[in-house]
Motif scaffolding. Structure first.
Motif, PDB file in Angstrom:
ATOM      1  N   LEU A  31      -4.435   6.749   5.086  1.00  0.00           N
ATOM      2  CA  LEU A  31      -5.356   7.795   4.643  1.00  0.00           C
ATOM      3  C   LEU A  31      -5.473   8.934   5.660  1.00  0.00           C
ATOM      4  O   LEU A  31      -5.705  10.075   5.279  1.00  0.00           O
ATOM      5  CB  LEU A  31      -6.726   7.195   4.336  1.00  0.00           C
ATOM      6  CG  LEU A  31      -6.753   6.260   3.116  1.00  0.00           C
ATOM      7  CD1 LEU A  31      -8.122   5.616   2.979  1.00  0.00           C
ATOM      8  CD2 LEU A  31      -6.361   6.993   1.849  1.00  0.00           C
ATOM      9  N   LEU A  43      -3.149  11.575   4.984  1.00  0.00           N
ATOM     10  CA  LEU A  43      -3.592  12.400   3.856  1.00  0.00           C
ATOM     11  C   LEU A  43      -4.822  13.226   4.207  1.00  0.00           C
ATOM     12  O   LEU A  43      -5.387  13.892   3.344  1.00  0.00           O
ATOM     13  CB  LEU A  43      -3.910  11.509   2.645  1.00  0.00           C
ATOM     14  CG  LEU A  43      -2.774  10.634   2.112  1.00  0.00           C
ATOM     15  CD1 LEU A  43      -3.288   9.735   0.994  1.00  0.00           C
ATOM     16  CD2 LEU A  43      -1.611  11.498   1.633  1.00  0.00           C
ATOM     17  N   LYS A  44      -5.263  13.124   5.472  1.00  0.00           N
ATOM     18  CA  LYS A  44      -6.462  13.830   5.957  1.00  0.00           C
ATOM     19  C   LYS A  44      -7.727  13.349   5.250  1.00  0.00           C
ATOM     20  O   LYS A  44      -8.641  14.115   4.980  1.00  0.00           O
ATOM     21  CB  LYS A  44      -6.320  15.350   5.785  1.00  0.00           C
ATOM     22  CG  LYS A  44      -5.071  15.942   6.384  1.00  0.00           C
ATOM     23  CD  LYS A  44      -5.157  16.024   7.872  1.00  0.00           C
ATOM     24  CE  LYS A  44      -3.991  16.840   8.416  1.00  0.00           C
ATOM     25  NZ  LYS A  44      -3.179  16.170   9.350  1.00  0.00           N
ATOM     26  N   VAL A  45      -7.753  12.054   4.926  1.00  0.00           N
ATOM     27  CA  VAL A  45      -8.910  11.443   4.279  1.00  0.00           C
ATOM     28  C   VAL A  45      -9.597  10.543   5.297  1.00  0.00           C
ATOM     29  O   VAL A  45      -8.967   9.660   5.885  1.00  0.00           O
ATOM     30  CB  VAL A  45      -8.501  10.618   3.034  1.00  0.00           C
ATOM     31  CG1 VAL A  45      -9.699   9.892   2.445  1.00  0.00           C
ATOM     32  CG2 VAL A  45      -7.849  11.511   2.008  1.00  0.00           C
ATOM     33  N   GLY A  55      -9.695   3.430  -0.903  1.00  0.00           N
ATOM     34  CA  GLY A  55      -8.379   3.951  -0.559  1.00  0.00           C
ATOM     35  C   GLY A  55      -7.418   4.029  -1.726  1.00  0.00           C
ATOM     36  O   GLY A  55      -6.532   4.893  -1.761  1.00  0.00           O
ATOM     37  N   ARG A  78      -7.833   5.155  -4.558  1.00  0.00           N
ATOM     38  CA  ARG A  78      -7.961   6.434  -5.255  1.00  0.00           C
ATOM     39  C   ARG A  78      -6.896   7.436  -4.800  1.00  0.00           C
ATOM     40  O   ARG A  78      -6.549   8.357  -5.530  1.00  0.00           O
ATOM     41  CB  ARG A  78      -9.325   7.053  -5.000  1.00  0.00           C
ATOM     42  CG  ARG A  78     -10.435   6.389  -5.750  1.00  0.00           C
ATOM     43  CD  ARG A  78     -11.720   7.176  -5.563  1.00  0.00           C
ATOM     44  NE  ARG A  78     -12.663   6.254  -4.953  1.00  0.00           N
ATOM     45  CZ  ARG A  78     -13.594   6.582  -4.104  1.00  0.00           C
ATOM     46  NH1 ARG A  78     -13.749   7.822  -3.738  1.00  0.00           N
ATOM     47  NH2 ARG A  78     -14.410   5.679  -3.612  1.00  0.00           N
ATOM     48  N   TYR A  79      -6.395   7.253  -3.568  1.00  0.00           N
ATOM     49  CA  TYR A  79      -5.473   8.218  -2.993  1.00  0.00           C
ATOM     50  C   TYR A  79      -4.016   7.768  -3.072  1.00  0.00           C
ATOM     51  O   TYR A  79      -3.135   8.421  -2.541  1.00  0.00           O
ATOM     52  CB  TYR A  79      -5.845   8.496  -1.535  1.00  0.00           C
ATOM     53  CG  TYR A  79      -7.231   9.056  -1.421  1.00  0.00           C
ATOM     54  CD1 TYR A  79      -7.476  10.409  -1.632  1.00  0.00           C
ATOM     55  CD2 TYR A  79      -8.320   8.224  -1.148  1.00  0.00           C
ATOM     56  CE1 TYR A  79      -8.753  10.927  -1.555  1.00  0.00           C
ATOM     57  CE2 TYR A  79      -9.602   8.739  -1.070  1.00  0.00           C
ATOM     58  CZ  TYR A  79      -9.810  10.080  -1.274  1.00  0.00           C
ATOM     59  OH  TYR A  79     -11.077  10.601  -1.199  1.00  0.00           O
ATOM     60  N   MET A  80      -3.777   6.658  -3.746  1.00  0.00           N
ATOM     61  CA  MET A  80      -2.416   6.149  -3.865  1.00  0.00           C
ATOM     62  C   MET A  80      -1.874   6.445  -5.259  1.00  0.00           C
ATOM     63  O   MET A  80      -2.589   6.332  -6.245  1.00  0.00           O
ATOM     64  CB  MET A  80      -2.396   4.649  -3.595  1.00  0.00           C
ATOM     65  CG  MET A  80      -2.791   4.309  -2.191  1.00  0.00           C
ATOM     66  SD  MET A  80      -2.732   2.548  -1.904  1.00  0.00           S
ATOM     67  CE  MET A  80      -3.556   2.443  -0.344  1.00  0.00           C
ATOM     68  N   ASP A  81      -0.621   6.832  -5.321  1.00  0.00           N
ATOM     69  CA  ASP A  81      -0.001   7.153  -6.623  1.00  0.00           C
ATOM     70  C   ASP A  81       0.364   5.911  -7.384  1.00  0.00           C
ATOM     71  O   ASP A  81       0.798   4.955  -6.957  1.00  0.00           O
ATOM     72  CB  ASP A  81       1.245   8.011  -6.417  1.00  0.00           C
ATOM     73  CG  ASP A  81       0.869   9.383  -5.864  1.00  0.00           C
ATOM     74  OD1 ASP A  81       1.655   9.906  -5.094  1.00  0.00           O
ATOM     75  OD2 ASP A  81      -0.202   9.902  -6.223  1.00  0.00           O
TER      76      ASP A  81
END
Length: 182
Positions: A112, A115-117, A177, A179-182
């Protein structure tokens, strides 16, 4: 780079071989020395963050090294206590759950971060860490404790409580986390 908070964090990493070495000291002295080293490491963990904020010496190096130092210390203590059977039987499962969660959350945070999260530490995760530290402290003292204090039983109970919280907080981080994975 070599400010007091970073030196305290580094000292925590350098205490790990001393902690491991304490397991090879015969008799109850080894238990108490291990407990003292672990406690001192815990004190440095508090003060490195406190001083970094108070003195305005927060750094990228400190932010990077602090969680690594914590995880290495916890992992070394758990692995050594399993190796010498201070953690045994089904309680080994609790130790494995804690270790697996640490790797999972570390990997997730690294992913993350690219991804800058940001994934902030929750209050429940802080409670998990506190209970885990109490568990390890009691288990490090183990049979060396006074008879009136059932250190092993308290340590085992806290270890299981930490493992249960570990599962919950690990799932919570993973769910956030995903939520940010394809």
């Amino acid at each position: 780079m070599f400010n007091l908070p970073n030196i305290l964090t580094l000292s925590r990493i350098l205490m790990i071989p001393l902690l491991v070495g304490s397991f090879y000291i015969q008799g109850h002295a080894g238990n108490w020395i291990g407990f003292a080293i672990f406690s001192l490491a815990g004190i440095t963990d508090f003060f490195d963050g406190y001083l970094a904020r108070k003195l305005g010496q927060s750094s990228k190096l400190g932010a990077f090294m602090d969680p690594i130092a914590d995880k290495l210390l916890i992992a070394a203590a758990l692995m050594m206590m399993v190796a010498v059977e201070r953690i045994s039987g089904l309680s080994v499962l609790a130790a494995v759950v804690i270790l697996c969660r640490e790797f999972l959350v570390s990997g997730l945070r690294e992913f993350l971060a690219e991804l800058k999260v940001s994934v902030p530490v929750t209050k429940l995760a802080k409670w998990k860490t506190t209970i885990q530290i109490f568990a390890l402290g009691f288990l490090l003292v183990g049979e060396a404790s006074p008879q009136a204090i059932p250190s092993i039983e308290i340590g085992d109970a806290c270890l299981w409580a930490a493992a249960i919280l570990t599962l919950y907080t690990g799932y919570d981080y993973l769910r956030a986390g995903l939520r940010y994975m394809d």
